[in-house]
Design an enzyme around this catalytic site. Structure first.
Site, PDB file in Angstrom:
ATOM      1  N   GLU A  21       2.700 -12.934   4.838  1.00  0.00           N
ATOM      2  CA  GLU A  21       3.830 -12.015   4.985  1.00  0.00           C
ATOM      3  C   GLU A  21       3.333 -10.577   4.935  1.00  0.00           C
ATOM      4  O   GLU A  21       2.468 -10.226   4.141  1.00  0.00           O
ATOM      5  CB  GLU A  21       4.868 -12.227   3.880  1.00  0.00           C
ATOM      6  CG  GLU A  21       6.037 -11.242   3.987  1.00  0.00           C
ATOM      7  CD  GLU A  21       7.124 -11.484   2.959  1.00  0.00           C
ATOM      8  OE1 GLU A  21       7.826 -12.496   3.118  1.00  0.00           O
ATOM      9  OE2 GLU A  21       7.244 -10.682   2.016  1.00  0.00           O
ATOM     10  N   PRO A  25       4.874  -0.570   7.285  1.00  0.00           N
ATOM     11  CA  PRO A  25       4.373   0.624   6.593  1.00  0.00           C
ATOM     12  C   PRO A  25       5.259   1.837   6.877  1.00  0.00           C
ATOM     13  O   PRO A  25       6.037   1.851   7.838  1.00  0.00           O
ATOM     14  CB  PRO A  25       2.974   0.817   7.188  1.00  0.00           C
ATOM     15  CG  PRO A  25       2.611  -0.517   7.768  1.00  0.00           C
ATOM     16  CD  PRO A  25       3.906  -1.100   8.249  1.00  0.00           C
ATOM     17  N   TRP A  53      12.281  -7.083   6.495  1.00  0.00           N
ATOM     18  CA  TRP A  53      13.350  -6.189   6.949  1.00  0.00           C
ATOM     19  C   TRP A  53      13.613  -5.245   5.785  1.00  0.00           C
ATOM     20  O   TRP A  53      13.985  -5.688   4.712  1.00  0.00           O
ATOM     21  CB  TRP A  53      14.579  -7.030   7.275  1.00  0.00           C
ATOM     22  CG  TRP A  53      15.696  -6.341   7.985  1.00  0.00           C
ATOM     23  CD1 TRP A  53      16.759  -5.703   7.423  1.00  0.00           C
ATOM     24  CD2 TRP A  53      15.895  -6.261   9.405  1.00  0.00           C
ATOM     25  NE1 TRP A  53      17.597  -5.225   8.390  1.00  0.00           N
ATOM     26  CE2 TRP A  53      17.088  -5.556   9.625  1.00  0.00           C
ATOM     27  CE3 TRP A  53      15.167  -6.708  10.506  1.00  0.00           C
ATOM     28  CZ2 TRP A  53      17.587  -5.291  10.900  1.00  0.00           C
ATOM     29  CZ3 TRP A  53      15.660  -6.450  11.769  1.00  0.00           C
ATOM     30  CH2 TRP A  53      16.847  -5.754  11.968  1.00  0.00           C
ATOM     31  N   HIS A  81      12.266 -11.308   9.377  1.00  0.00           N
ATOM     32  CA  HIS A  81      13.337 -11.317   8.390  1.00  0.00           C
ATOM     33  C   HIS A  81      14.560 -10.643   9.006  1.00  0.00           C
ATOM     34  O   HIS A  81      14.440  -9.674   9.755  1.00  0.00           O
ATOM     35  CB  HIS A  81      12.935 -10.523   7.146  1.00  0.00           C
ATOM     36  CG  HIS A  81      11.860 -11.174   6.335  1.00  0.00           C
ATOM     37  ND1 HIS A  81      11.776 -11.030   4.962  1.00  0.00           N
ATOM     38  CD2 HIS A  81      10.817 -11.965   6.686  1.00  0.00           C
ATOM     39  CE1 HIS A  81      10.730 -11.701   4.513  1.00  0.00           C
ATOM     40  NE2 HIS A  81      10.127 -12.278   5.550  1.00  0.00           N
ATOM     41  N   ASP A 159      20.268 -12.312  -9.253  1.00  0.00           N
ATOM     42  CA  ASP A 159      21.615 -11.867  -9.633  1.00  0.00           C
ATOM     43  C   ASP A 159      22.205 -12.688 -10.769  1.00  0.00           C
ATOM     44  O   ASP A 159      23.100 -12.215 -11.487  1.00  0.00           O
ATOM     45  CB  ASP A 159      22.557 -11.933  -8.428  1.00  0.00           C
ATOM     46  CG  ASP A 159      22.304 -10.807  -7.430  1.00  0.00           C
ATOM     47  OD1 ASP A 159      21.445  -9.939  -7.710  1.00  0.00           O
ATOM     48  OD2 ASP A 159      22.959 -10.803  -6.364  1.00  0.00           O
ATOM     49  N   TYR A 285       2.198 -13.809   0.114  1.00  0.00           N
ATOM     50  CA  TYR A 285       2.746 -12.456   0.185  1.00  0.00           C
ATOM     51  C   TYR A 285       1.580 -11.483   0.055  1.00  0.00           C
ATOM     52  O   TYR A 285       1.050 -11.270  -1.031  1.00  0.00           O
ATOM     53  CB  TYR A 285       3.759 -12.237  -0.932  1.00  0.00           C
ATOM     54  CG  TYR A 285       4.983 -13.122  -0.839  1.00  0.00           C
ATOM     55  CD1 TYR A 285       5.814 -13.047   0.272  1.00  0.00           C
ATOM     56  CD2 TYR A 285       5.309 -14.032  -1.845  1.00  0.00           C
ATOM     57  CE1 TYR A 285       6.941 -13.858   0.378  1.00  0.00           C
ATOM     58  CE2 TYR A 285       6.432 -14.844  -1.749  1.00  0.00           C
ATOM     59  CZ  TYR A 285       7.245 -14.750  -0.637  1.00  0.00           C
ATOM     60  OH  TYR A 285       8.356 -15.548  -0.533  1.00  0.00           O
TER      61      TYR A 285
END
Length: 594
Positions: A21, A25, A53, A81, A159, A285
């Site tokens: 992923e 930049p 995104w 994304h 959340d 990632y």
């Protein structure tokens, strides 16, 4: 191709998939550097790469541009994304239509983070409230075209994680049920949020299976590169940090190299445990960094620096419209991005054989073919801008390139000499010393194993062949000498043309010469590289213009060196030479005694 199909195909072969992923930049230089890094990382064969995104849709246009370039220029299966934040349905459809028109088939559907300056997600007018709505919309409007990936949260969505760092069992179960709704709505793959407790991930997978989620669940692995960044990211995502991880990091937190080394060790051990439990795909990632991600894969034995495989001599396109393309002219071997740019308007791409001349459909030469990342521009400035008082000084620069002293070339988008060129670099040095300025070459190859690290392609259990090829600039006098010499060398064919369209050749205009081919089990002969006069006539404009755009223009106007380069451009011929006897022939015999 859909990512889910690639992952399942590899699993059927008993292989493990891996992917990277990246994020957009903030600066133009950063984007240039990212693409150079992607080029290096994609050489190891990831199943796909995805691009994020930005928060609140802040990088929407850049994400679309990067995704398209990843698919069509970097030539890697790309996943974009897409979030609901600040995105009315019209913008969502614009994004989906854009990537579809660029041959991209994969989307990671997310609700998205709150816009900058806000604590909670707010549904935009005319938009969607959650990822489930986005999945439903994509499936209802675009049918089965897109592969849809969704996010999974091994510790529950941030959340619903409380101040104590835990989600209640009720909240966790509710999160799982919501994930199942996304799968039932048409998503076909799950990639998880980062985590550092492998047992939590394994429990999450088991819990998903218990409620009927059967699709692949890919763990998201974020190597620890920096202590403060690690705390910031885990804090934002409310990720549990195991006690033993903090205990290992605390004594070395101010030693960045030690932190990176530990991050590689931890990532490796996490992956080993998951692979032992049947995981078939890993998603790394990268935070736009390559060393830690690649080191983990090397530790796992999933990649090998010395054995970077190629399906063809050039990187196979990922664009859904070009996936069957397997033949190209050799002239753009060192400028593959330019070739892709000049052929992007084609409706059909050569498969199996080159066929009829298609020169009329090559895209026009434009500034795009000569645009360079700033880092490459700087490298050309450093290596090629020297006082040039004579043609001998120009020859010296070409010799330096063949010696391996230069990492850039005005006629190449690639870095330095390619591995197969090193086989003949001593002969190339001699040729350039005689005033034949080489810009493209390949040695003859007779039944070399297809997994050879220097000339191999197409995978194992095959054999590859090449006719020796040489492309160079030279004066009219030297061309006349080459033509005369070739009269006694019937296995050599040549084409030569100058900027004024004056042709010299011993081949017919309709001749197509396969110069690279491969023999593999249960397949027809594959011939991915050809020489043909029509394409050479198109290429020659780009080759001559490179003298100005990529070298002479680096000097100030009216500079004597710049003027000399322009004189060479306007008076020299571009020559293409093929030694058709790939067993006993010697292309360099042409230059003996010249």
């Amino acid at each position: 191709m859909k990512v889910i199909d690639k992952i399942q195909s590899l699993a059927d072969e008993g292989k493990t998939a891996f992917s990277f992923e990246f994020f957009p930049p903030k600066t133009e230089d950063g984007v240039d550097n990212l693409f150079e890094r992607m080029d290096r990382m994609v050489a190891y064969g990831p199943t796909f790469c995805d691009i994020t995104w930005g928060a609140g849709g802040s990088t929407a246009d850049l994400t679309l541009d990067i995704a398209s370039r990843m698919q069509n220029v970097v030539c890697v299966e790309s996943m974009m994304h897409l979030t609901c934040t600040n995105m009315p349905v019209e913008k969502i459809d614009h994004a989906l239509e854009t990537i579809r028109s660029n041959g991209i088939q994969n989307v990671l559907a997310l609700r998205g983070d709150p816009p900058h300056g806000q604590d909670k997600f707010v549904q935009v007018e005319g938009g969607f409230d959650c990822a489930l709505d986005l999945v439903n919309h994509i499936r209802s409007k675009y049918g089965d075209y897109f592969g849809i990936t969704v996010a999974g949260y091994p510790e529950a969505h941030p959340d619903v994680i409380g101040e104590n760092g835990l989600a209640s069992n009720e909240a966790y179960q509710s999160d799982l049920e919501y994930l199942k709704k996304k799968i039932d709505a048409g998503a076909d793959l799950i990639v998880t949020q980062l985590f550092y407790d492998t047992d939590i991930f394994l429990k999450f997978v088991n819990d998903c299976r218990q409620i009927g989620i059967s699709c692949p669940i890919v763990p998201g692995i974020m190597p620890i590169n920096n202590y403060r960044g690690f705390l910031r990211m885990t804090g934002f995502c409310k990720t549990k940090i195991p006690v033993e991880v903090m205990a290992a990091l605390e004594p070395i937190k101010d030693n960045e190299e030690a932190v990176k080394a530990y991050g590689i060790h931890l990532g490796t051990e996490m992956c080993k445990k998951m692979l032992a439990h049947g995981v078939k795909s890993l998603h790394l990632y990268t935070l736009n960094m390559e060393k830690s991600a690649l080191a983990i894969l090397m530790n796992l034995g999933m990649i090998d620096e010395s054995k970077i495989s190629r399906s063809l001599p050039w990187r196979r396109p990922a664009n859904v419209f070009r996936t069957k393309e397997d033949v190209r002219p050799i002239f753009w071997a060192n400028r593959p991005k330019s070739y892709i740019s000049r052929t992007k308007g084609w409706e059909d791409f050569p498969q199996g054989r080159w066929g009829d001349s298609r020169s009329a459909s090559y895209g026009a030469l434009s500034d795009h073919q000569f645009s360079r990342p700033r880092a490459r521009d700087k490298k050309l400035q450093q290596e090629w801008v020297v006082p040039l008082k004579s043609v001998e000084d120009i020859q010296e620069k070409f010799k330096e390139l063949c010696l391996g002293n230069l990492k850039s070339s005005p006629w190449s988008e690639l870095d330095g000499l390619q591995p197969e060129t090193r086989i003949i670099n001593e002969q190339l040095i001699k040729v350039n010393s005689k005033g034949f300025l080489t810009i493209n070459s390949q040695p003859s190859v007779n039944a070399e194993r297809s997994d050879s690290p220097t000339v191999g392609w197409g995978g194992p259990v095959g054999y590859v062949y090449q006719k020796a090829y040489l492309e160079f600039f030279c004066s009219k006098e030297k061309l006349d000498a080459v033509v005369e010499k070739c009269k006694a060398l019937p296995s050599i064919t040549y084409m030569a043309v100058n900027k004024g369209e004056q042709w010299v050749s011993n081949t017919a205009q309709a001749d197509v010469n396969a110069v690279t081919w491969g023999v593999f089990p249960a397949k027809e002969i594959i011939q991915p590289t050809i020489v043909d006069p029509a394409s050479f006539n198109v290429w020659k404009d780009e080759a001559f213009e490179t003298w100005s755009r990529s070298w002479a223009n680096l000097y100030p106007e009216a500079d004597p060196s710049r003027n000399l380069l322009e004189e060479v451009k306007n008076s020299y011929y571009l020559v293409s030479l093929v030694e058709n006897d790939y067993i006993n022939g010697d292309i360099f015999a042409v230059f003996a005694d010249l």
